[in-house]
Design a protein around this motif. Structure first.
Motif, PDB file in Angstrom:
ATOM      1  N   UNK A  62      35.513  41.029  45.219  1.00  0.00           N
ATOM      2  CA  UNK A  62      34.081  39.896  45.872  1.00  0.00           C
ATOM      3  C   UNK A  62      34.601  38.584  45.444  1.00  0.00           C
ATOM      4  N   UNK A  63      35.549  38.089  44.551  1.00  0.00           N
ATOM      5  CA  UNK A  63      35.400  36.798  44.002  1.00  0.00           C
ATOM      6  C   UNK A  63      36.871  36.703  45.211  1.00  0.00           C
ATOM      7  N   UNK A  64      38.103  36.907  45.977  1.00  0.00           N
ATOM      8  CA  UNK A  64      38.838  36.849  46.339  1.00  0.00           C
ATOM      9  C   UNK A  64      38.430  37.011  48.156  1.00  0.00           C
ATOM     10  N   UNK A  65      37.761  37.194  48.385  1.00  0.00           N
ATOM     11  CA  UNK A  65      37.015  37.543  49.283  1.00  0.00           C
ATOM     12  C   UNK A  65      36.584  35.573  49.447  1.00  0.00           C
ATOM     13  N   UNK A  66      35.101  35.444  48.815  1.00  0.00           N
ATOM     14  CA  UNK A  66      34.664  34.833  48.473  1.00  0.00           C
ATOM     15  C   UNK A  66      35.449  33.196  48.265  1.00  0.00           C
ATOM     16  N   UNK A  67      36.648  33.219  48.085  1.00  0.00           N
ATOM     17  CA  UNK A  67      37.396  32.117  47.992  1.00  0.00           C
ATOM     18  C   UNK A  67      37.901  31.951  49.301  1.00  0.00           C
ATOM     19  N   UNK A  68      38.793  33.615  49.814  1.00  0.00           N
ATOM     20  CA  UNK A  68      39.213  32.729  51.322  1.00  0.00           C
ATOM     21  C   UNK A  68      37.977  32.470  52.107  1.00  0.00           C
TER      22      UNK A  68
END
Length: 182
Positions: A62-68
């Motif tokens: 989830x954090x990588x999706x949000x960062x992207x």
């Protein structure tokens, strides 16, 4: 009465975020967190499709999706989410190659189909050439039959000196047939 309006309006818009659905987005539901007004994932992961976020979360987090998403312009975010979900599905099916495996497989199919197409075009060209040469072959066979006078011992000889149409094609020409039923 004012209390009822407040309860009704807050339950309809998911914590005052102005969303048309009554429940949090699929991402917040899976992550068990409150879906706030500024939830960046809410427009792309509606509550009626939790599998979409679940698979992307499993592969990317989830954090990588949000960062992207934060690093992408707003008008391109929907395409980015679609690509992430597609890649996540491919990674689940093929953990080693993912989308690259699918691309290689499709390229292999394309090359096989191109070779089949080339073979079919070559066979079609040969049939066209054979068809174009057929009248000259028939006239050659007929001319050679007229030059040779049949005798009574000749199996092609008829009492009234007429030729059968099957006799116009000698055995040598039969091997020129390009198409054979399989």
């Amino acid at each position: 009465m004012e209390v009822e309006k407040t309860i009704f309006s807050s339950s309809m818009n998911c914590g005052g975020s102005g969303k048309p659905w009554a429940s949090p987005c699929a991402a917040c539901k899976i992550l068990r967190r409150r879906c706030g007004e500024k939830c960046i994932l809410a427009p792309y992961f509606p509550p009626d499709n939790p599998h979409k976020f679940s698979i992307a979360h499993h592969v990317f987090g989830a954090s990588n999706i949000t960062k992207m998403l934060k690093g992408i312009p707003t008008d391109q975010r929907a395409d980015a989410i679609s690509s992430m979900v597609y890649e996540a599905n491919a990674r689940v099916k093929d953990p080693i190659y993912g989308c690259a495996g699918t691309v290689c497989q499709l390229q292999h199919q394309i090359s096989e189909l191109q070779s089949q197409l080339a073979a079919s075009q070559a066979e079609l060209m040969a049939l066209h050439m054979h068809q174009a040469n057929l009248p000259s072959l028939v006239s050659l066979c007929y001319a050679s039959k007229e030059d040779a006078q049949p005798t009574e011992r000749d199996p092609q000889y008829k009492e009234n000196n007429e030729y059968n149409i099957d006799d116009l094609f000698p055995d040598e020409i039969e091997h020129l047939m390009l198409w054979e039923p399989r």
